[in-house]
Design a protein around this motif. Structure first.
Motif, PDB file in Angstrom:
ATOM      1  N   ARG A 214       0.816  -1.220   0.000  1.00 12.61           N
ATOM      2  CA  ARG A 214       0.000   0.000   0.000  1.00 12.61           C
ATOM      3  C   ARG A 214       0.846   1.265   0.000  1.00 12.61           C
ATOM      4  O   ARG A 214       0.590   2.197  -0.775  1.00 12.61           O
ATOM      5  CB  ARG A 214      -0.957  -0.016   1.194  1.00 12.61           C
ATOM      6  CG  ARG A 214      -2.081  -1.032   1.033  1.00 12.61           C
ATOM      7  CD  ARG A 214      -2.923  -1.157   2.282  1.00 12.61           C
ATOM      8  NE  ARG A 214      -3.866  -2.259   2.137  1.00 12.61           N
ATOM      9  CZ  ARG A 214      -4.546  -2.803   3.148  1.00 12.61           C
ATOM     10  NH1 ARG A 214      -4.365  -2.344   4.392  1.00 12.61           N
ATOM     11  NH2 ARG A 214      -5.368  -3.809   2.918  1.00 12.61           N
ATOM     12  N   ASP A 215       1.857   1.319   0.858  1.00 10.51           N
ATOM     13  CA  ASP A 215       2.710   2.513   0.902  1.00 10.51           C
ATOM     14  C   ASP A 215       3.409   2.723  -0.431  1.00 10.51           C
ATOM     15  O   ASP A 215       3.578   3.863  -0.887  1.00 10.51           O
ATOM     16  CB  ASP A 215       3.742   2.395   2.020  1.00 10.51           C
ATOM     17  CG  ASP A 215       3.131   2.562   3.401  1.00 10.51           C
ATOM     18  OD1 ASP A 215       1.981   3.055   3.473  1.00 10.51           O
ATOM     19  OD2 ASP A 215       3.790   2.208   4.394  1.00 10.51           O
ATOM     20  N   TYR A 216       3.814   1.631  -1.068  1.00 13.82           N
ATOM     21  CA  TYR A 216       4.514   1.719  -2.339  1.00 13.82           C
ATOM     22  C   TYR A 216       3.590   2.268  -3.420  1.00 13.82           C
ATOM     23  O   TYR A 216       3.995   3.093  -4.254  1.00 13.82           O
ATOM     24  CB  TYR A 216       5.043   0.339  -2.723  1.00 13.82           C
ATOM     25  CG  TYR A 216       6.230   0.360  -3.650  1.00 13.82           C
ATOM     26  CD1 TYR A 216       7.242   1.300  -3.506  1.00 13.82           C
ATOM     27  CD2 TYR A 216       6.342  -0.574  -4.663  1.00 13.82           C
ATOM     28  CE1 TYR A 216       8.335   1.313  -4.351  1.00 13.82           C
ATOM     29  CE2 TYR A 216       7.430  -0.583  -5.523  1.00 13.82           C
ATOM     30  CZ  TYR A 216       8.431   0.373  -5.358  1.00 13.82           C
ATOM     31  OH  TYR A 216       9.511   0.387  -6.199  1.00 13.82           O
ATOM     32  N   LEU A 218       0.898   4.150  -2.898  1.00 10.92           N
ATOM     33  CA  LEU A 218       0.628   5.555  -2.591  1.00 10.92           C
ATOM     34  C   LEU A 218       1.802   6.439  -2.992  1.00 10.92           C
ATOM     35  O   LEU A 218       1.613   7.543  -3.509  1.00 10.92           O
ATOM     36  CB  LEU A 218       0.315   5.721  -1.105  1.00 10.92           C
ATOM     37  CG  LEU A 218      -1.036   5.165  -0.661  1.00 10.92           C
ATOM     38  CD1 LEU A 218      -1.160   5.203   0.856  1.00 10.92           C
ATOM     39  CD2 LEU A 218      -2.183   5.933  -1.307  1.00 10.92           C
ATOM     40  N   SER A 219       3.013   5.970  -2.787  1.00 10.24           N
ATOM     41  CA  SER A 219       4.180   6.751  -3.199  1.00 10.24           C
ATOM     42  C   SER A 219       4.235   6.878  -4.718  1.00 10.24           C
ATOM     43  O   SER A 219       4.673   7.898  -5.253  1.00 10.24           O
ATOM     44  CB  SER A 219       5.472   6.125  -2.662  1.00 10.24           C
ATOM     45  OG  SER A 219       5.764   4.901  -3.317  1.00 10.24           O
ATOM     46  N   ASP A 240      -4.187   4.348   6.099  1.00 11.56           N
ATOM     47  CA  ASP A 240      -3.160   4.173   5.073  1.00 11.56           C
ATOM     48  C   ASP A 240      -2.983   5.402   4.197  1.00 11.56           C
ATOM     49  O   ASP A 240      -1.880   5.663   3.707  1.00 11.56           O
ATOM     50  CB  ASP A 240      -3.499   2.966   4.191  1.00 11.56           C
ATOM     51  CG  ASP A 240      -3.441   1.659   4.962  1.00 11.56           C
ATOM     52  OD1 ASP A 240      -2.351   1.094   5.084  1.00 11.56           O
ATOM     53  OD2 ASP A 240      -4.495   1.217   5.449  1.00 11.56           O
ATOM     54  N   SER A 243      -1.737  10.285   5.359  1.00 16.59           N
ATOM     55  CA  SER A 243      -0.519  11.077   5.233  1.00 16.59           C
ATOM     56  C   SER A 243      -0.393  11.772   3.878  1.00 16.59           C
ATOM     57  O   SER A 243       0.371  12.739   3.738  1.00 16.59           O
ATOM     58  CB  SER A 243       0.713  10.196   5.455  1.00 16.59           C
ATOM     59  OG  SER A 243       0.799   9.185   4.465  1.00 16.59           O
TER      60      SER A 243
END
Length: 282
Positions: A214-216, A218-219, A240, A243
């Motif tokens: 998920r972070d990947y 979003l980035s 999630d 930010s």
């Protein structure tokens, strides 16, 4: 009872602004040649909007299915340069709203405009839409999907698409039938974000992937984001996405409860996730 922002708080305008003259209609997109990785690709983009023209505005937008009300008189204005979380429990009207903005569903009543334009071919050329469900044939290869988008959208950036696929670890030669559900969603997200659009509509873009990815993802969204554009991101995974958000819209039973900056809840000494959970707890 609908929530209200106290007077004096800085908030995104949620009331319908006076109608403004629409900008000059953009030229109809021309089909681009099929994408070849080694060929230079055009990257046309829309002209910046006057500050008086929001990227999205809706007035009394309503959608009913028989006696069921999916969206109830929603009025909202979203300026350029914002990443907005569209939040609410299942059945709150998030997908219905995105479909009407994208022009794949028609309102029962009310009005939608994108960059000052009524919904139609010209507004659709400015919107890049990621639906909740996969829509490509499993028999296609990833590179064929890229070629399809390059043929269909003149603002598709093939070089950016290949860069994003590399960041996500996806092989362009892979057949979709061999990819996991989460990887297919990564490919479709890449196709949507590789366009130079005014408005991106992402319906649950991280709902089908594992937490580690998920972070990947979003980035990757942020990496492809252009400041003159606006992203509306529908999700129930508030923690999630918090930010990356500038603003949020809360929906419940088809009605808007609140449209405000994320800073509004932080000033209360809480997080958007905690605020969401408190508002929608059973």
């Amino acid at each position: 009872m609908a929530l209200r922002i106290p007077e004096g708080k800085e908030a995104v305008v949620s009331e319908f602004p006076p109608p403004q003259p629409a900008p000059a209609a953009p030229e109809a997109p021309q089909p681009a040649p099929a994408f070849a990785p080694d060929a230079p690709q055009p990257t046309p983009t829309f002209a910046p909007l006057p500050s008086s023209v929001p990227v999205l505005w809706c007035q009394n937008l309503t959608k009913t299915y028989g006696s069921a009300v999916a969206l109830d008189r929603l009025t909202i204005s979203v300026p350029a340069g914002r990443i907005v979380g569209l939040l609410g429990p299942n059945g709150s009207g998030k997908t219905t709203l995105l479909k009407m903005i994208a022009g794949v569903s028609h309102p029962t009543a009310g009005e939608v405009r994108v960059a000052g334009l009524p919904i139609g071919p010209q507004s659709k050329a400015l919107v890049s839409y990621l639906p909740e469900r996969p829509y490509f044939s499993r028999s296609m290869r990833v590179r064929e999907m890229l070629a399809y988008f390059a043929d269909f959208y003149s603002d598709f950036d093939g070089a950016l698409a290949h860069e994003m696929l590399g960041r996500l670890g996806v092989d362009p030669a892979a057949a979709c039938s061999t990819l996991s559900k989460g990887t297919v969603e990564k490919v479709q997200l890449t196709l949507v974000m590789a366009r130079h659009a005014a408005l991106y509509l992402l319906d649950e873009p991280i709902g089908g992937v594992d937490p580690a990815a998920r972070d990947y993802i979003l980035s990757t969204i942020i990496h492809a984001y252009r400041p003159q554009s606006t992203i509306i991101l529908s999700t129930h995974l508030v923690r999630d996405v918090e930010s990356v958000l500038d603003d949020f819209i809360l929906l419940r039973y088809g009605q808007m409860l609140l449209h405000a900056p994320v800073a509004y809840v932080r000033e209360k000494g809480t997080t958007l996730d905690a605020f969401f959970r408190e508002e929608f707890r059973c």
